[in-house]
Design a protein around this motif. Structure first.
Motif, PDB file in Angstrom:
ATOM      1  N   ARG A 186       1.048  10.526  -1.310  1.00 20.64           N
ATOM      2  CA  ARG A 186      -0.363  11.200  -0.797  1.00 20.64           C
ATOM      3  C   ARG A 186      -0.829   9.869  -0.423  1.00 20.64           C
TER       4      ARG A 186
ATOM      5  N   ASP B 198      -4.211   7.052   0.056  1.00 23.57           N
ATOM      6  CA  ASP B 198      -5.288   6.732  -0.556  1.00 23.57           C
ATOM      7  C   ASP B 198      -6.397   6.563   0.455  1.00 23.57           C
TER       8      ASP B 198
ATOM      9  N   THR C 187       5.553   0.398 -11.290  1.00 19.93           N
ATOM     10  CA  THR C 187       4.247   0.927 -11.744  1.00 19.93           C
ATOM     11  C   THR C 187       3.297   0.457 -10.381  1.00 19.93           C
TER      12      THR C 187
ATOM     13  N   THR D  43       3.239   3.821  -5.633  1.00 25.45           N
ATOM     14  CA  THR D  43       4.102   4.969  -5.547  1.00 25.45           C
ATOM     15  C   THR D  43       4.475   5.316  -6.964  1.00 25.45           C
TER      16      THR D  43
ATOM     17  N   ARG E  73       6.807  -3.235 -15.433  1.00 24.25           N
ATOM     18  CA  ARG E  73       6.971  -4.732 -15.696  1.00 24.25           C
ATOM     19  C   ARG E  73       5.485  -5.326 -15.457  1.00 24.25           C
ATOM     20  N   THR E  74       4.815  -4.891 -14.387  1.00 29.12           N
ATOM     21  CA  THR E  74       3.345  -5.486 -14.411  1.00 29.12           C
ATOM     22  C   THR E  74       2.632  -4.166 -14.527  1.00 29.12           C
TER      23      THR E  74
ATOM     24  N   LYS F  71      -4.164  -6.982  -6.210  1.00 34.28           N
ATOM     25  CA  LYS F  71      -2.797  -6.414  -5.821  1.00 34.28           C
ATOM     26  C   LYS F  71      -3.649  -5.053  -5.342  1.00 34.28           C
TER      27      LYS F  71
END
Ligand code: NAP
Length: 547
Positions: free
Chosen positions: A67, A69, A197, A200, A220-221, A339
């Motif tokens: 979807r 954003d 994470t 997506t 991982r992050t 990010k």
């Protein structure tokens, strides 16, 4: 990819189809560029598209929960009032299938399909200096010759599959979200592993968890995410939108990110802690990327940013019931929005389900895939299906893959070996008459994409009209203008907190071996638009125009 294996001279044998312009890609940018050059300027134009339909990013990214954003009323073309009036979105945020319906509608409404060749992947493009033409070859051996070559290949279209040892031995099925099978994937009763994470993974996890026997998320992050609060649009909002298109366009064109909301002209640290909390609460309840617009200094002041970051961490701790899981999810190592911040539908709530487990692969990294699943340094996780939501070789990936060679056989990969160097994100020195829509060095991914795309397509169209009206054969940037622009792109990024997310794809840091260069222009869309207009007003300053 390596250049050394590829010839630097154009193949000469096959006869080429002669065109004025060749466009690569039939997503938002390719469709609008085709319409502009074919129907406004009357050029002979061909679009080559690897997929079997229009849609670009949305053609490939069919993963569960996909979807946009950007809010739907801002995620559309604004060049045609008739198109704005006749199209109606059903939800606040458009889902993948609805965006595909929209782009197919655009293709049909403007009779674009007859100029698009689907299922056709470009394998090489060579500039022929003597003829001043681009010779473009496809994987199936077709050859095209065009005066102008325009890449409309998107910024997030080259899937980044991690190099995990043993993946070929995994007995289950694995998928990358950006190459999702059209027939879908049935997770019913399956043990599913999800790696990643980012935006997506955060969208996919809640949907996969609904049908999977068990979902294991490998993080991982840790990442910030705000609730989207997606919902059907009311009739009242639909009427409002159609009655106020000019006003909405005005807001989109004046906001740095091209969204349909304005950044509030206030500073986080000027408000009392209570006022700040109330404003963040209100933004959280409203949902979406607008949270980022609560204060104007969130992306430039670390102290201001910390207030937003801590608000979101506290939200995560309050939503996720297991304190150990909440701690791993809220242990975020970069400033908020440094990010690209995802927005979600019940992402953190998903960890309250009995069939969902979070694995911290920063603490215990993935070692390899085994025939049965994933092995970390701590233990094995048996899986039936593995989903990689591991992002893209962003911005430069699709261009580098195309095997583009400019004057004297100069490979784009060679010219950009230390990172992309463009002028305005529109052109590259040594590659005459090549235009890169939303190329590295332009606002692109830091902007609501249709706004960035329309500006680029209009600029390129006006430029080509100017060349033709004035008998100019070639345009390309002066190398020093490109160098100065690269400096400006760096300055703009360094004036923000964006480079502080040291592993972000904005920096190319997500792809092993990729040069670390901040790729998009972070100075904001209005400033960028003004610079592009000024360049034109000064007679295409920084470009060489030759007859
Ligand atoms: P992404 O932001 O690059 O996230 C990739 C994720 O995979 C990160 O969590 C990353 O961890 C992880 N990862 C990568 N390689 C790994 C490895 N070897 N082992 C473990 N984890 C690994 O990619 P994305 O989520 O596909 O999003 C990319 C962009 O697409 C977004 O930022 C956004 O611009 C766009 N997008 C937009 C929407 C929307 O409009 N709603 C939806 C999806 C995507 P690290 O962080 O540690 O590298």
């Amino acid at each position: 990819m390596s250049d050394h294996a590829t010839p630097t001279l154009a193949p000469v044998a096959a006869p080429a189809t002669e065109l004025d312009a060749l466009i690569v890609g039939a997503g938002f940018s390719g469709l609008y560029q085709l319409l502009s050059l074919r129907d406004r300027l009357g050029l002979s134009v061909q679009v080559l598209e690897a997929g079997d339909g229009v849609g670009g990013t949305w053609y490939w990214n069919r993963y569960p929960g996909a979807r946009c954003d950007s809010e739907s009323h801002s995620y559309m073309f604004y060049f045609s009032e008739e198109l704005l009036q006749e199209w109606e979105w059903s939800e606040r945020y458009p889902g993948q299938a609805e965006i595909m319906r929209y782009l197919n509608h655009v293709a049909d409404r403007f009779d674009l399909r007859r100029s698009i060749r689907f299922g056709t992947r470009v394998s090489a493009a060579h500039y022929d200096d003597a003829a001043n033409r681009w010779r473009v070859t496809t994987e199936s051996g077709q050859v095209w010759s065009a005066r102008y070559l325009i890449t409309a290949v998107g910024c997030l279209s080259t899937a980044n599959v991690p190099d995990i040892a043993g993946l070929n031995d995994f007995k289950g099925d694995w998928y990358h979200t950006g190459q999702w099978p059209h027939e879908g994937v049935d997770f019913t009763g399956k043990r599913v592993g999800l790696v990643g994470t980012g935006s997506t993974g955060i969208q996919a996890a809640p949907v996969i968890a609904e049908t999977a026997a068990h979902l294991t998320v490998f993080q991982r992050t840790a990442n910030y995410s705000m609730p989207a609060h997606n919902a059907p649009l009311t009739d009242e909002f639909k009427r409002y939108m159609k009655a106020h298109t000019a006003e909405i366009r005005g807001v989109m064109h004046s906001s740095p990110n091209g969204h349909s909301f304005s950044i509030r002209p206030r500073l986080a640290l000027d408000s009392s802690p209570e006022e700040r909390q109330a404003l963040y609460e209100a933004a959280w309840r409203k949902g979406g990327l607008e949270f980022r617009a609560t204060f104007q200094d969130l992306l430039v002041s670390k102290a201001a940013n910390d207030t937003a970051a801590e608000f979101i961490r506290a939200k995560i701790r309050s939503i996720v019931k297991d304190p150990a899981t909440a701690a791993v999810l809220s242990d975020i190592d970069h400033p908020f929005a440094a990010k690209r911040p995802p927005i979600d539908t019940h992402y953190f709530e998903t960890y309250n389900r009995d069939n969902v487990t979070l694995v911290d692969v920063r603490a215990a990294p993935i070692v390899c895939a085994t025939p049965e699943g994933i092995r970390t340094t701590e233990r094995d996780y048996p899986l039936d299906i593995l989903v990689f939501a591991t992002g893209f070789d962003a911005m430069t990936g699709p261009l580098m893959k195309m095997n583009i060679h400019g004057r004297d056989g100069l490979a784009l990969n060679e010219a950009w070996h230390a990172g992309p160097r463009s002028y305005l994100g529109l052109q590259v020195a040594g590659f005459p008459n090549l235009f890169t829509i939303t190329g590295p060095g332009s606002p692109s991914v830091l902007c609501n994409m249709p706004v960035a795309i329309e500006q680029h397509v209009d600029w390129i169209t006006d430029c080509i009209a100017h060349l033709r009206e004035n008998g100019i054969e070639r345009i390309e940037p002066r190398p020093e203008a490109a160098d100065q622009w690269v400096d400006k792109v760096n300055e703009a990024a360094n004036a923000t907190l964006l480079p502080q997310a040291s592993h972000s794809w904005y920096l190319g840091a997500n792809v092993p071996g990729k040069p670390r260069v901040f790729m998009p222009y972070a100075g904001g869309m209005p400033r960028y638009r003004a610079i592009c207009n000024e360049v034109v007003a000064k007679g295409y300053e920084g470009f060489v125009l030759s007859r």
